[in-house]
Design an enzyme around this catalytic site. Structure first.
Site, PDB file in Angstrom:
ATOM      1  N   SER A  54       5.720  -5.677  -3.062  1.00 37.72           N
ATOM      2  CA  SER A  54       5.626  -3.747  -3.490  1.00 37.72           C
ATOM      3  C   SER A  54       5.651  -3.227  -2.148  1.00 37.72           C
ATOM      4  CB  SER A  54       3.340  -3.356  -3.434  1.00 37.72           C
ATOM      5  OG  SER A  54       3.055  -2.795  -4.102  1.00 37.72           O
ATOM      6  N   TYR A  55       4.630  -2.390  -1.550  1.00 41.85           N
ATOM      7  CA  TYR A  55       5.114  -1.252   0.037  1.00 41.85           C
ATOM      8  C   TYR A  55       6.323  -2.113   0.822  1.00 41.85           C
ATOM      9  CZ  TYR A  55       6.327   2.373   2.374  1.00 41.85           C
ATOM     10  OH  TYR A  55       7.324   3.500   3.483  1.00 41.85           O
ATOM     11  N   ASP A 104       4.025  -6.349 -14.680  1.00 40.91           N
ATOM     12  CA  ASP A 104       3.497  -5.360 -13.350  1.00 40.91           C
ATOM     13  C   ASP A 104       3.882  -4.096 -14.152  1.00 40.91           C
ATOM     14  OD1 ASP A 104       2.953  -3.892 -11.710  1.00 40.91           O
ATOM     15  OD2 ASP A 104       4.763  -4.701 -10.560  1.00 40.91           O
ATOM     16  N   HIS A 114       1.571  -8.256 -10.904  1.00 38.57           N
ATOM     17  CA  HIS A 114       1.668  -7.463  -9.433  1.00 38.57           C
ATOM     18  C   HIS A 114       1.812  -8.006  -8.683  1.00 38.57           C
ATOM     19  CE1 HIS A 114       3.522  -3.433  -6.618  1.00 38.57           C
ATOM     20  NE2 HIS A 114       1.830  -4.048  -6.184  1.00 38.57           N
ATOM     21  N   GLY A 154       1.025  -0.775   0.009  1.00 44.94           N
ATOM     22  CA  GLY A 154      -0.288   0.046  -0.162  1.00 44.94           C
ATOM     23  C   GLY A 154       0.817   1.246  -0.333  1.00 44.94           C
TER      24      GLY A 154
END
Ligand SMILES: *[C@@H]1O[C@H](CO)[C@@H](O)[C@H](O)[C@H]1NC(C)=O
Ligand SMILES: *[C@@H]1O[C@H](CO)[C@@H](O)[C@H](O)[C@H]1NC(C)=O
Ligand SMILES: *[C@@H]1O[C@H](CO)[C@@H](O)[C@H](O)[C@H]1NC(C)=O
Ligand SMILES: *[C@@H]1O[C@H](CO)[C@@H](O)[C@H](O)[C@H]1NC(C)=O
Ligand SMILES: *[C@@H]1O[C@H](CO)[C@@H](O)[C@H](O)[C@H]1NC(C)=O
Ligand SMILES: *[C@@H]1O[C@H](CO)[C@@H](O)[C@H](O)[C@H]1NC(C)=O
Length: 480
Positions: free
Chosen positions: A220-221, A405, A457, A125
């Protein structure tokens, strides 16, 4: 009926930042915009990576007796018969004074659960749910069907080879909460501390896992969360002279680890994948300096804006997949992943009977918390120094990437690895899955890089079989 549901859910929730990926809300981009604008203010001091200082402040440990039994899930509404494994979910208090508690979901293995490793999974996020996204859309044992009521079995679930623990982190994300609303203004450092406190308490609740091989994975984050938590675990093991948590390795998927490579890698990916023109790309190359203390010029900003504009109306997280749209009739993509899955999850997890079966508080569950995301406090420019330390610590460090991605593309991961300056030991080669190329791999000193071909992703969503093959190799500690 179905069409109007899709429309109303996506469009009405967009305003407060739900509906993660199918319709333009992009949590990572939103958070980065805030951080990058802070950096451009003169005198703003970047957050630094927290360094080991050889001090240890004992964490809160609450009573856990009997809570494991309470957390056992009898069955999830709509669950197919014959799951054949145990699942648990509930809250672990990490701060009793503030009333802050993190929600977890554990799926044990159908076979060899008592010897298989324990793997923590974290979504990014910042502000996105590991349960709704990670477990229900990606690597968990169930997928929510288009009726939003029944579940189907994911035969490539990662709990086939590990006991997988999904953590909603930090407080405010998914079912995790705090009774002190200021806690929702948070950042990297607090997230790592709370995740650590969670683990210590959770291991008291599930003591059979205390000495088990432990891995942390995320995407991701979570490229920030995973190395930061790993670093904290190793530091605390060292300071206390005890293997309090038996950390063996980490795996980072399509991970945001360095802000410069995120920019350079993304725009190069857009250009090489025919998303932006030569003019925009060369405009970026000649006007933008994405390094830590460089000034972003208006000209650069303008080209970057044009590049972002070019990605609208394509599904950025898997660039060749269809969008979830009332007009496209939700055609599953080549990988048979239904692009409207998120809407089914949103409705399923907001069903009172489902929340009850999960032992969750009755809440309006959201895929991503827009408030947490937009108010994120500390975010170092790069976590590559942390990754470098972890590489030298002897734990196994893997970086993997779904190669379709656009959000944190494979070019970004390759540029990040370049910056780590580690020598190649096994040169780039195609790894095989069922006689086809599953992706490519490179063995570096203290680091393994693996791509998953045709995955976006959310790797296990789009390429479940190749994703599980990669994950099994990671746990075995050998190249695929
Ligand atoms: C939050 O407050 C509610 C209501 O007072 C209480 O039942 C709950 O235990 C508190 N949560 C935590 C984690 O202390
Ligand atoms: C369980 O472990 C045994 C012994 O290591 C192994 O032979 C078997 O294949 C494992 N089963 C599964 C489903 O992983
Ligand atoms: C850990 O070991 C070192 C070296 O043996 C010792 O100096 C230190 O006091 C120990 N720390 C704890 C918390 O036991
Ligand atoms: C950026 O500026 C900060 C504060 O002046 C400094 O500590 C840091 O080393 C600089 N980073 C680079 C990469 O030059
Ligand atoms: C980019 O900016 C950094 C920091 O101001 C500077 O050290 C570097 O030389 C610049 N790079 C180029 C290519 O101008
Ligand atoms: C790999 O780990 C060894 C042992 O800790 C360390 O000496 C070496 O510097 C590390 N290399 C890299 C590139 O991280």
């Amino acid at each position: 009926m179905k069409i109007s549901f899709v429309l109303s859910v996506c469009f009405s929730l967009l305003a407060f930042g739900s509906c993660y990926s199918s319709n333009g809300y992009d949590p990572l981009e939103t958070a980065l915009k805030v951080q990058r604008s802070k950096r451009s203010v003169e005198g703003y001091v970047m957050t630094k990576n927290v360094k080991a200082d050889n001090t240890f402040s004992p964490v809160y440990v609450g009573p856990q007796d009997g809570l494991k039994d309470v957390d056992k899930i009898t069955t999830l509404p709509g669950q197919p018969a014959g799951a054949g494994f145990d699942q648990y979910s509930g809250y672990v208090t990490v701060d009793p004074n503030h009333g802050r508690a993190l929600f977890y979901y554990l799926t044990e293995s159908p076979a060899n659960s008592s010897t298989n490793p324990l793997v923590l999974w974290l979504n990014g996020g910042p502000g996105c749910s590991s349960f709704g996204n990670g477990a229900m859309m990606e690597l968990g044992p169930f997928r929510v069907n288009a009726d939003s009521v029944t579940l189907s079995h994911n035969k490539y679930a990662w709990n086939n080879v590990a006991n997988v623990l999904f953590l909603e982190s930090p407080a405010g994300v998914g079912f995790s909460y705090s009774n002190t609303t200021q806690d929702y203004i948070t950042g990297d450092e607090q997230t790592a501390k709370d995740s650590y406190t969670f683990l210590i308490n959770w291991l008291e609740r599930f003591p059979e896992y205390k000495t088990r091989d432990f891995y942390i994975t995320g995407e991701s984050y979570a490229g920030h969360y995973v190395p930061q938590l790993a670093q904290l675990i190793l530091q605390n093991n060292k300071v206390t002279n005890q293997t309090v948590i038996n950390l063996k390795g980490i795996a980072l998927g399509n991970a945001y680890v360095d802000d410069e490579t995120e920019n350079t890698g993304m725009f190069d990916y857009f250009w090489t994948h025919a998303i932006i023109s030569d003019e925009i790309h060369s405009g970026i190359i000649s006007n933008c300096n994405f390094s830590e203390n460089a000034t972003i010029t208006d000209k650069c900003d303008d080209y970057v804006g044009q590049a972002y504009g070019a990605k609208s109306n394509i599904y950025f997280y898997d660039i060749y997949a269809p969008l979830c749209s009332p007009f496209s009739n939700s055609t599953p993509s080549i990988s048979e992943f239904d692009p409207c899955t998120e809407n089914y999850i949103l409705q399923y997890l907001n069903t009172p009977a489902v929340q009850q079966s999960l032992h969750a508080k009755p809440v309006q569950w959201e895929s991503c918390n827009g408030f947490i995301n937009a108010n994120w406090q500390d975010m170092p420019f790069t976590v590559l120094p942390v990754i470098k330390d972890l590489m030298a610590s002897g734990i196994s460090v893997w970086i993997y990437s779904g190669d379709t991605d656009g959000r944190v593309p494979v070019t970004t991961s390759r540029y990040s690895i370049d910056k780590l300056q580690t020598p190649v030991q096994t040169s780039w080669y195609p790894w095989m899955y069922e006689e086809e190329v599953g992706g490519y791999a490179v063995g570096y000193q203290n680091l393994t890089f693996v791509t998953i071909r045709g995955a976006g992703h959310f790797v296990p969503s789009y390429q479940p079989a190749r994703g599980l093959a990669f994950f099994s190799s990671f746990l075995q500690g050998k190249l695929p």
